[in-house]
Design a protein around this motif. Structure first.
Motif, PDB file in Angstrom:
ATOM      1  N   GLU A   1     -55.360 -13.593  26.102  1.00 27.81           N
ATOM      2  CA  GLU A   1     -56.115 -12.822  25.027  1.00 27.81           C
ATOM      3  C   GLU A   1     -55.715 -11.957  24.341  1.00 27.81           C
ATOM      4  O   GLU A   1     -56.621 -11.561  23.101  1.00 27.81           O
ATOM      5  CB  GLU A   1     -57.120 -12.460  26.259  1.00 27.81           C
ATOM      6  N   LEU A   2     -54.531 -11.257  24.839  1.00 27.75           N
ATOM      7  CA  LEU A   2     -54.414 -10.089  24.280  1.00 27.75           C
ATOM      8  C   LEU A   2     -52.484 -10.032  23.838  1.00 27.75           C
ATOM      9  O   LEU A   2     -51.832  -9.365  24.016  1.00 27.75           O
ATOM     10  CB  LEU A   2     -53.798  -8.912  25.568  1.00 27.75           C
ATOM     11  N   LEU A   3     -53.180 -11.478  22.925  1.00 29.98           N
ATOM     12  CA  LEU A   3     -51.470 -11.126  22.461  1.00 29.98           C
ATOM     13  C   LEU A   3     -51.139  -9.877  21.316  1.00 29.98           C
ATOM     14  O   LEU A   3     -49.881 -10.450  21.844  1.00 29.98           O
ATOM     15  CB  LEU A   3     -51.194 -13.016  21.428  1.00 29.98           C
ATOM     16  N   HIS A   4     -51.605  -9.329  21.310  1.00 27.94           N
ATOM     17  CA  HIS A   4     -51.633  -8.442  19.788  1.00 27.94           C
ATOM     18  C   HIS A   4     -50.971  -7.124  20.889  1.00 27.94           C
ATOM     19  O   HIS A   4     -50.656  -6.085  20.389  1.00 27.94           O
ATOM     20  CB  HIS A   4     -52.357  -8.184  19.035  1.00 27.94           C
ATOM     21  N   VAL A   5     -51.125  -7.003  22.070  1.00 30.07           N
ATOM     22  CA  VAL A   5     -50.481  -5.717  22.888  1.00 30.07           C
ATOM     23  C   VAL A   5     -49.327  -6.140  23.577  1.00 30.07           C
ATOM     24  O   VAL A   5     -49.793  -7.340  24.663  1.00 30.07           O
ATOM     25  CB  VAL A   5     -52.167  -5.499  23.825  1.00 30.07           C
ATOM     26  N   LYS A   6     -48.255  -5.805  22.895  1.00 29.62           N
ATOM     27  CA  LYS A   6     -46.880  -5.892  23.617  1.00 29.62           C
ATOM     28  C   LYS A   6     -46.577  -5.816  24.731  1.00 29.62           C
ATOM     29  O   LYS A   6     -46.432  -6.376  24.938  1.00 29.62           O
ATOM     30  CB  LYS A   6     -46.213  -6.080  22.704  1.00 29.62           C
ATOM     31  N   ARG A   7     -47.199  -4.861  25.293  1.00 27.26           N
ATOM     32  CA  ARG A   7     -46.491  -3.702  26.218  1.00 27.26           C
ATOM     33  C   ARG A   7     -47.622  -3.859  27.501  1.00 27.26           C
ATOM     34  O   ARG A   7     -49.072  -2.939  26.505  1.00 27.26           O
ATOM     35  CB  ARG A   7     -45.749  -2.448  25.851  1.00 27.26           C
ATOM     36  N   PRO A   8     -47.193  -3.365  28.790  1.00 29.09           N
ATOM     37  CA  PRO A   8     -48.133  -2.844  29.614  1.00 29.09           C
ATOM     38  C   PRO A   8     -48.840  -1.137  28.892  1.00 29.09           C
ATOM     39  O   PRO A   8     -48.075  -0.884  28.058  1.00 29.09           O
ATOM     40  CB  PRO A   8     -47.612  -2.442  30.701  1.00 29.09           C
ATOM     41  N   PRO A   9     -50.207  -1.505  29.357  1.00 26.49           N
ATOM     42  CA  PRO A   9     -50.941  -0.264  28.453  1.00 26.49           C
ATOM     43  C   PRO A   9     -50.650   0.846  29.653  1.00 26.49           C
ATOM     44  O   PRO A   9     -50.582   1.493  28.585  1.00 26.49           O
ATOM     45  CB  PRO A   9     -52.518  -0.732  29.873  1.00 26.49           C
ATOM     46  N   SER A  10     -49.826   0.854  30.445  1.00 25.38           N
ATOM     47  CA  SER A  10     -49.721   2.606  31.190  1.00 25.38           C
ATOM     48  C   SER A  10     -48.602   2.892  29.928  1.00 25.38           C
ATOM     49  O   SER A  10     -48.297   4.673  29.755  1.00 25.38           O
ATOM     50  CB  SER A  10     -49.122   2.254  32.921  1.00 25.38           C
ATOM     51  N   GLU A  11     -47.462   2.218  29.286  1.00 22.26           N
ATOM     52  CA  GLU A  11     -46.515   2.532  27.747  1.00 22.26           C
ATOM     53  C   GLU A  11     -47.075   3.406  27.103  1.00 22.26           C
ATOM     54  O   GLU A  11     -46.907   4.083  26.710  1.00 22.26           O
ATOM     55  CB  GLU A  11     -45.830   1.694  28.093  1.00 22.26           C
ATOM     56  N   TYR A  12     -48.512   2.401  26.574  1.00 16.32           N
ATOM     57  CA  TYR A  12     -48.866   3.597  25.564  1.00 16.32           C
ATOM     58  C   TYR A  12     -49.849   4.563  25.835  1.00 16.32           C
ATOM     59  O   TYR A  12     -49.900   5.779  25.191  1.00 16.32           O
ATOM     60  CB  TYR A  12     -50.209   2.340  24.477  1.00 16.32           C
ATOM     61  N   MET A  13     -50.011   4.673  27.036  1.00 15.14           N
ATOM     62  CA  MET A  13     -50.784   5.539  27.383  1.00 15.14           C
ATOM     63  C   MET A  13     -49.818   6.923  27.704  1.00 15.14           C
ATOM     64  O   MET A  13     -50.352   7.970  26.810  1.00 15.14           O
ATOM     65  CB  MET A  13     -51.821   5.453  28.860  1.00 15.14           C
ATOM     66  N   ALA A  14     -48.650   6.071  28.420  1.00 16.67           N
ATOM     67  CA  ALA A  14     -47.470   7.218  28.535  1.00 16.67           C
ATOM     68  C   ALA A  14     -47.042   8.230  27.569  1.00 16.67           C
ATOM     69  O   ALA A  14     -47.208   9.302  26.993  1.00 16.67           O
ATOM     70  CB  ALA A  14     -46.654   7.184  29.123  1.00 16.67           C
TER      71      ALA A  14
ATOM     72  N   MET B   1     -59.288   1.153  23.029  1.00 16.08           N
ATOM     73  CA  MET B   1     -57.236   1.807  21.656  1.00 16.08           C
ATOM     74  C   MET B   1     -56.331   0.710  22.509  1.00 16.08           C
ATOM     75  O   MET B   1     -55.275   0.230  21.101  1.00 16.08           O
ATOM     76  CB  MET B   1     -56.800   3.483  22.382  1.00 16.08           C
ATOM     77  N   VAL B   2     -56.330   0.762  23.575  1.00 15.46           N
ATOM     78  CA  VAL B   2     -54.825  -0.081  23.725  1.00 15.46           C
ATOM     79  C   VAL B   2     -54.828  -1.409  24.365  1.00 15.46           C
ATOM     80  O   VAL B   2     -54.286  -1.960  23.337  1.00 15.46           O
ATOM     81  CB  VAL B   2     -54.634   0.237  25.305  1.00 15.46           C
ATOM     82  N   MET B   3     -56.518  -2.038  24.110  1.00 18.67           N
ATOM     83  CA  MET B   3     -56.698  -3.461  24.065  1.00 18.67           C
ATOM     84  C   MET B   3     -56.464  -3.941  22.770  1.00 18.67           C
ATOM     85  O   MET B   3     -56.822  -5.181  22.700  1.00 18.67           O
ATOM     86  CB  MET B   3     -58.068  -3.984  24.899  1.00 18.67           C
ATOM     87  N   GLU B   4     -57.143  -3.391  21.753  1.00 16.82           N
ATOM     88  CA  GLU B   4     -56.775  -3.764  20.153  1.00 16.82           C
ATOM     89  C   GLU B   4     -55.562  -3.236  19.824  1.00 16.82           C
ATOM     90  O   GLU B   4     -55.973  -3.796  18.289  1.00 16.82           O
ATOM     91  CB  GLU B   4     -58.225  -2.233  19.538  1.00 16.82           C
ATOM     92  N   GLY B   5     -54.801  -2.294  20.223  1.00 18.55           N
ATOM     93  CA  GLY B   5     -53.201  -2.896  20.274  1.00 18.55           C
ATOM     94  C   GLY B   5     -53.297  -1.764  18.762  1.00 18.55           C
ATOM     95  O   GLY B   5     -52.237  -1.717  18.107  1.00 18.55           O
ATOM     96  N   VAL B   6     -53.887  -0.454  19.206  1.00 20.96           N
ATOM     97  CA  VAL B   6     -53.813   0.511  17.721  1.00 20.96           C
ATOM     98  C   VAL B   6     -52.375   0.889  17.947  1.00 20.96           C
ATOM     99  O   VAL B   6     -52.097   1.659  17.947  1.00 20.96           O
ATOM    100  CB  VAL B   6     -55.441   1.577  17.976  1.00 20.96           C
ATOM    101  N   PHE B   7     -52.080   1.094  19.364  1.00 19.40           N
ATOM    102  CA  PHE B   7     -51.217   2.058  18.795  1.00 19.40           C
ATOM    103  C   PHE B   7     -50.077   1.205  18.952  1.00 19.40           C
ATOM    104  O   PHE B   7     -48.391   1.209  18.627  1.00 19.40           O
ATOM    105  CB  PHE B   7     -50.167   2.959  20.818  1.00 19.40           C
ATOM    106  N   GLU B   8     -49.803  -0.443  19.088  1.00 20.63           N
ATOM    107  CA  GLU B   8     -49.005  -0.837  18.380  1.00 20.63           C
ATOM    108  C   GLU B   8     -48.772  -1.077  17.641  1.00 20.63           C
ATOM    109  O   GLU B   8     -47.977  -1.194  16.695  1.00 20.63           O
ATOM    110  CB  GLU B   8     -49.377  -2.678  19.236  1.00 20.63           C
ATOM    111  N   ARG B   9     -49.781  -1.152  16.792  1.00 21.50           N
ATOM    112  CA  ARG B   9     -49.702  -0.568  15.016  1.00 21.50           C
ATOM    113  C   ARG B   9     -49.307  -0.065  14.645  1.00 21.50           C
ATOM    114  O   ARG B   9     -49.206   0.581  13.388  1.00 21.50           O
ATOM    115  CB  ARG B   9     -51.269  -1.581  14.326  1.00 21.50           C
ATOM    116  N   TRP B  10     -49.909   1.152  14.994  1.00 21.87           N
ATOM    117  CA  TRP B  10     -49.835   3.035  14.347  1.00 21.87           C
ATOM    118  C   TRP B  10     -48.562   3.777  15.535  1.00 21.87           C
ATOM    119  O   TRP B  10     -48.905   4.500  16.408  1.00 21.87           O
ATOM    120  CB  TRP B  10     -50.887   3.573  14.555  1.00 21.87           C
ATOM    121  N   PRO B  11     -47.493   3.597  16.070  1.00 25.02           N
ATOM    122  CA  PRO B  11     -46.915   3.916  16.426  1.00 25.02           C
ATOM    123  C   PRO B  11     -46.809   5.636  16.480  1.00 25.02           C
ATOM    124  O   PRO B  11     -46.083   5.820  17.657  1.00 25.02           O
ATOM    125  CB  PRO B  11     -44.980   2.714  16.380  1.00 25.02           C
TER     126      PRO B  11
END
Lengths: 369, 356
Positions: A284-297, A243-253
């Motif tokens: 490789e992960l240009l679409h993942v703008k923030r560190p994964p820990s932030e999306y998880m939190a 979910m994080v690496m595919e940028g799902v949370f970036e796309r659906w905040p």
């Protein structure tokens, strides 16, 4: 919590106990599919059920490939007075569970719901029937219980339709699926589900188990039920990674994800690892703008059953603080054998406020109820 | 990150097979013919794409060829660089990935003989792991017997993801041979790619493959314990290489909980998995998945309830840190010393022997 401690638990519960509880994982079952589910299925699917049964990506027509520790993985005291299946009788559930633990909010998570059926049209029809059944047999009769929109999740378009159908219906407070999908959940084929959840303002709960057909380890099928059960937490870690690496949370905040019955103590270690891997593979992960820990939190909640039990409670306090008390949701998994009793889980030392948030307030604010 | 103390034992470095041609002198006539006639390609695993950041640290990467293929540079950068007393060579050439078990056996033997001639014989500080073909555990056991007479081989090497979970009894001939020879089983990140690396299918990004390794180590530990490997082989030690370590305590809490509830299923597991792990499991520290704040790492280390489980590794030439700062911030001096000296010596008893 072991089966034999249940009786003692109620005996030792203080009479003046006032703590109100949200149980974020209760499993209801129909007493009989023919009597309770068939009324909500078209003839075509009733016939299909009678002819072919429920074909999943697993070897047996009925029952799991890893036999459970006890029949239907149920507490032996959870059968109704007339032998009703565990979790199938509302009146008994009220007495045995809701009243007994002062449960104000109980989230229904039906398991044999048609999710993961190989035939996607049958899966969609069956999930819809299960959702109708939740209203008819449970939520319309008991205000403390709220339903989950069961999704035929391997077909994201049909899933999105089911979410749209239930949007705004106060009988439902989350969309619901299982962890072991046929591809990692962040994969684009599932994106219509996230879009629909956000549109309908429903959190997405992902529960242990599933029928993706992939071995529960990257190295093949294990031998024991124990391994299958422990493995849910590895599946959850892979799901979160995807979910994080595919940028799902970036796309659906606004997307809210709840990990149900797959552990929680693993989350901090995963977040540290993902941050490092992300930092090293930014290109490789240009679409993942923030560190994964932030999306998880920001995006993930965890139900705590089965509660991890280190020898020292202080260790678990570290975990609660790393994840954040506000992201942990109490759940019992009633009526299953590995039930967590709210009066007996080894909760880390906590302030009254923290206890209140963990047992009830987090769920209230997450679900907006 | 602080650097390791002088004379540390480095439990994971990677000399590279430059290419298949380099192994030809170590193959018999039949296999040499096969390689040439069939045009057998390089056995470089997708676990380490040639130019991926993790595969080679920029300052350890040669103009041509692979990082870790040149003895002179490895001596200078890894052995002199970290001032190590011993370094254990884990060759990651992908023989475990082949589908043909006799081909895998032939290449495993060639890699081990190459290791002796090209590395062990050329620097007294080097030790190595025996590469085995898990495709056929009987062949693997025979290779352990063949190489174990050379006391510079201190371990048996496997990959964490194979055809089946590594606790399965299919693999027990390997563990039996290793225990008999006094060799730990080193289980390294990587896969034979017989199955998707995650239990939810094949991922999209390389970064996900990297992340999946630690889940694979978790399920592998579950398998080793529940199948009863350590009950059957009480003297066996297992070393997780490039596994990360931050996941271990919480995983053992969860495994312990289900063991309590379901132990009738595996009656040979007669102690809490945490206790079994303390006795039998060791983990190398790089790539570190330690929390960024030193005070959090101190807390995490307390969760281990043991100072004997971690082993120092540089993971040369993989890229996880700069300079020689391979010890994560927050590890005490006492634990650093245990990781760098005492724990490796206890794990690898052959390191105590003089070179013959």
């Amino acid at each position: 919590m072991s089966v034999e401690t249940i009786g003692k638990a109620s005996a030792t519960m203080p009479a003046n106990q006032k703590l109100v509880i949200a149980d974020c994982d209760i499993h209801p079952s129909p007493k009989s599919v023919e009597k309770e589910i068939f009324p909500f299925l078209e003839k075509r699917w009733r016939d299909h059920y009678q002819t072919y049964g429920m074909l999943l990506r697993q070897p047996y027509q009925a029952g799991p490939a890893y036999p459970k520790g006890q029949p239907d993985a149920a507490r032996r005291d959870a059968y109704g007075p007339n032998g009703e299946k565990p979790g199938s009788d509302l009146e008994f559930m009220r007495k045995h569970h809701l009243d007994r633990y002062n449960i104000e909010l109980g989230v229904l998570n039906p398991l044999k719901s048609g999710q993961g059926l190989q035939n996607p049209d049958f899966a969609a029809a069956y999930c819809k029937a299960i959702n109708d059944w939740q209203i008819a047999e449970w939520t319309s009769k008991e205000a403390r219980l709220k339903g989950s929109v069961c999704l035929p999740y391997e077909d994201a378009i049909l899933s999105a339709k089911e979410i749209e159908r239930r949007a705004g219906d106060p009988n439902f407070i989350q969309a619901f699926m299982l962890i072991r999908t046929s591809e990692p959940l962040g994969n684009r084929r599932y994106w219509p589900i996230f879009n629909a959840c956000v549109e309908a303002n429903l959190p997405l709960a992902v529960h242990a188990f599933g029928f993706g057909g992939t071995p529960v380890t990257g190295g093949g099928w294990p031998s024991y039920y124990t391994e299958d059960m422990v493995g849910h937490s590895q599946s959850a870690q892979s799901l979160v990674t995807s979910m994080v690496m595919e940028g799902v949370f970036e796309r659906w905040p606004e997307l809210k994800l709840i990990i149900v019955e797959a552990g929680f103590a693993w989350a901090p270690a995963l977040s540290w690892r993902l941050d490092r891997i992300w930092a090293q593979n930014r290109e490789e992960l240009l679409h993942v703008k923030r560190p994964p820990s932030e999306y998880m939190a920001d995006h993930i909640w965890y139900t705590t059953q089965p509660f991890e039990e280190p020898d020292r409670r202080g260790h678990l306090k570290d975990i609660f603080e790393w994840i954040g008390w506000e992201k942990l949701l109490f759940a019992t998994d009633y009526p299953h054998w590995d039930f967590d009793d709210p009066t007996r889980i080894p909760l880390p030392r906590a302030t009254d406020e923290q206890k209140q948030s963990f047992f009830i307030d987090n769920a209230r604010s997450l679900y907006g109820v | 990150m602080p650097h390791p103390p002088i004379g540390a034992i480095d439990c994971d470095i990677h000399p590279a097979v430059p290419n298949l041609k380099a192994l030809l002198p170590y193959l018999d006539d039949h296999w040499r013919d096969m390689v040439v006639q069939r045009g057998v390609h390089e056995l470089d695993s997708i676990s380490y794409p040639k130019n991926a950041p993790v595969t080679a640290r920029p300052d350890w990467k040669p103009e041509l060829g692979k990082a870790g293929q040149d003895l002179g540079r490895l001596q200078k950068e890894a052995l002199d660089g970290f001032q190590t007393k011993f370094a254990i060579c884990n060759c990651l050439y992908g023989v475990q990935l082949l589908y043909t078990e006799d081909m895998a056996y032939a290449f495993a033997r060639a890699v081990n003989d190459w290791m002796v001639s090209e590395w062990l014989d050329k620097d007294e500080r080097l030790r190595a792991s025996i590469v085995v073909p898990p495709q056929n555990p009987d062949y693997a056991a025979a290779e352990i017997e063949r190489m174990s007479n050379d006391r510079r081989f201190v371990q048996v090497l496997m990959l964490v993801m194979d055809e089946m979970p590594l606790g399965r009894r299919r693999y027990w001939p390997i563990y039996r041979a290793a225990e008999r020879c006094g060799l730990p089983i080193g289980i390294h990140a990587g896969s034979a790619y017989r199955h998707p690396v995650t239990s939810v299918g094949w991922p999209t990004y390389y970064a996900e493959d990297s992340a999946a390794q630690s889940q694979a180590f978790q399920t592998t530990l579950t398998s080793l314990i529940t199948e009863g490997v350590f009950a059957e082989f009480p003297d066996l030690k297992v070393v997780f290489l490039e596994s990360g370590f931050a996941w271990l305590p919480s995983h053992l809490w969860r495994l312990g909980k289900f063991w309590r509830g379901l132990r009738m299923e595996t009656p040979w597991v007669d102690r809490h998995p945490l206790e079994i792990a303390k006795d039998h499991l060791r983990l190398t520290i790089q790539p570190s998945d330690a929390p960024p704040k030193p005070e959090d790492l101190e807390k995490l280390i307390n969760h281990f309830d043991s100072d004997e489980m971690l082993l120092f590794s540089s993971d040369y030439p993989h890229w996880h840190y700069e300079g020689t700062n391979a010890i994560p911030n927050g590890i005490s001096e006492a634990l650093t010393n245990k990781m760098c000296y005492d724990n490796p010596l206890k794990t690898y008893p052959r390191l105590k022997e003089a070179v013959t």
